[in-house]
Scaffold this motif. Sequence first.
Motif, short mmCIF file in Angstrom:
data_model
loop_
_atom_site.label_atom_id
_atom_site.label_comp_id
_atom_site.label_asym_id
_atom_site.label_seq_id
_atom_site.Cartn_x
_atom_site.Cartn_y
_atom_site.Cartn_z
N ASP A 161 5.13 -8.79 13.77
CA ASP A 161 3.81 -8.19 13.92
C ASP A 161 3.79 -6.74 13.47
O ASP A 161 4.70 -5.95 13.79
N ASN A 162 2.74 -6.37 12.73
CA ASN A 162 2.42 -4.98 12.42
C ASN A 162 0.91 -4.79 12.58
O ASN A 162 0.14 -5.74 12.34
N VAL A 163 0.50 -3.59 12.94
CA VAL A 163 -0.94 -3.37 13.14
C VAL A 163 -1.72 -3.37 11.83
O VAL A 163 -2.93 -3.54 11.82
N SER A 164 -1.00 -3.15 10.72
CA SER A 164 -1.69 -3.20 9.43
C SER A 164 -0.70 -3.44 8.31
O SER A 164 0.44 -2.97 8.37
N MET A 165 -1.13 -4.16 7.30
CA MET A 165 -0.41 -4.22 6.05
C MET A 165 -0.55 -2.87 5.35
O MET A 165 -1.51 -2.13 5.59
N ASN A 166 0.39 -2.57 4.48
CA ASN A 166 0.36 -1.32 3.72
C ASN A 166 0.62 -1.66 2.25
O ASN A 166 1.72 -1.46 1.73
N PRO A 167 -0.38 -2.22 1.56
CA PRO A 167 -0.14 -2.79 0.24
C PRO A 167 -0.17 -1.77 -0.89
O PRO A 167 -0.80 -0.71 -0.81
N TYR A 168 0.51 -2.13 -1.96
CA TYR A 168 0.40 -1.40 -3.21
C TYR A 168 -0.94 -1.71 -3.87
O TYR A 168 -1.48 -2.80 -3.73
N ALA A 169 -1.45 -0.76 -4.64
CA ALA A 169 -2.43 -1.08 -5.66
C ALA A 169 -1.69 -1.82 -6.77
O ALA A 169 -0.52 -1.53 -7.05
N SER A 170 -2.32 -2.80 -7.39
CA SER A 170 -1.59 -3.59 -8.38
C SER A 170 -2.52 -4.07 -9.48
O SER A 170 -3.75 -4.12 -9.31
N ASN A 171 -1.92 -4.41 -10.59
CA ASN A 171 -2.66 -4.99 -11.70
C ASN A 171 -1.73 -5.89 -12.49
O ASN A 171 -0.50 -5.80 -12.37
N GLY A 172 -2.30 -6.76 -13.29
CA GLY A 172 -1.53 -7.65 -14.12
C GLY A 172 -1.83 -7.45 -15.59
O GLY A 172 -2.95 -7.09 -15.96
N LEU A 173 -0.84 -7.67 -16.43
CA LEU A 173 -1.00 -7.57 -17.88
C LEU A 173 -0.48 -8.86 -18.51
O LEU A 173 0.67 -9.26 -18.27
N LYS A 174 -1.32 -9.53 -19.27
CA LYS A 174 -0.89 -10.67 -20.07
C LYS A 174 -0.64 -10.18 -21.49
O LYS A 174 -1.51 -9.58 -22.12
N VAL A 175 0.56 -10.42 -21.98
CA VAL A 175 0.99 -9.84 -23.27
C VAL A 175 1.40 -10.97 -24.21
O VAL A 175 2.12 -11.89 -23.82
N ARG A 176 0.98 -10.86 -25.44
CA ARG A 176 1.35 -11.84 -26.46
C ARG A 176 1.74 -11.12 -27.73
O ARG A 176 0.97 -10.33 -28.28
N PHE A 177 2.96 -11.38 -28.19
CA PHE A 177 3.45 -10.83 -29.45
C PHE A 177 3.26 -11.88 -30.54
O PHE A 177 3.55 -13.07 -30.34
N ILE A 178 2.77 -11.45 -31.68
CA ILE A 178 2.49 -12.36 -32.78
C ILE A 178 3.28 -11.92 -34.01
O ILE A 178 3.08 -10.81 -34.54
N GLY A 179 4.19 -12.79 -34.42
CA GLY A 179 4.99 -12.52 -35.61
C GLY A 179 4.77 -13.57 -36.67
O GLY A 179 3.63 -13.98 -36.94
#
Length: 393
Positions: A161-179
């Motif tokens: 138990d904790n009185v609150s979560m302490n989350p990170y700010a987050s984001n996702g990146l989808k990356v595609r390399f084209i050769g």
Amino acid sequence: MREAITLKEAAQESVRERSEELLAVSHTISANPELSMQEFASSALLVDAVASLTGVTAQTGTGGLETAFQATAGSGELKLTICAEYDALPVVGHGCGHNIIATAALGAFVALAPLADELGMTVRLLGTPAEENGGGKVKLLDAGAFEGTHAAIMVHPAPLDNVSMNPYASNGLKVRFIGKEAHASLAPHEGVNALDALTVAMTAVGLARQQLKPGQQIHSSISEAGGAPNVIPGTAAAMWMVRGDSLDSLEEVTQVVERCINAGALAAACEVTIEKKTKGCYSNILLDHELIELYRENALHIGRTPADIAPLGGSTDMGNVSLVVPSIHPMIGLNNPELTLHTAEFAAAAAGPAGDAAALDGAILLAQTAIDIATTAKVRERLLGSNPLAQTQ
């Protein structure tokens, strides 16, 4: 109006009386995990449970999301939203215990529905899909689904138990390399190796981790890396997840990852596309300490002893809600420090006796905290006096 202690006892009794039905919901969701935005059976199950347990007909498709819903009880001026999550993870199913979140939210609504008018509240159960990766609450915020809300509450299971979560700010990146593909033996010089670009990018990110600030993280997974070994890979793809302890910190670490990705493309002479979740970015939580203390007092009263705010870790779209609506996101423990979220072991525990206790206690604590919000004059006045959806961090 009856005294708060009497109302809290009534709420607890409602949850206990309905424990069999509530736990059946938890176990069914656990046994039938559905990924983000695919939670059709879980959403329907919760909508049916609301009707059978309270007589309230839920509205589906909230905010334009097929698996979102809302159910409302009471007509008081103080508007409270209880958030339910019910999406699962690939491979490990409900390794984040969202079956507990959904059940606790449902149970709290069941307990509060008959008390709402006496409390001068409008209580809403909001089904929020796609917390794991889809940013369901972000989409609901954009669609105006939280408009008018004075406070938003939920609980999340955890090892302890904790009185609150302490989350990170987050984001996702989808990356595609084209050769460019070529025969790896006869004409390698005619190819442009997309896997080389990805390898350089992954290496650069690995080295860049040395210079990250405290409170910044980078994770990655490869989704495409060529096929036959005798073919120069013409495409390669990966996903990166970046985290920071604030939105500004998140932007800093995102720029680091983007530089590394572009370096890989430059080194291998590839093209690259980077798709960021410009609207799906998760924020850190804006803590409402007054509401947190109400939750803590109720937890102590029913025999739980939550630790203070959890260490920095994880991410949630409830952070976005907290920036615009006073919110709480406590962690309700399964009383096992050996457990780890996002594992099959946690999924099993969340559907076992410890998970059942967390689901029922979570329902009681949300309901009792809501009663305190409604009956504590200074808290009620602050929330009513605030401008919903106009807070700043």
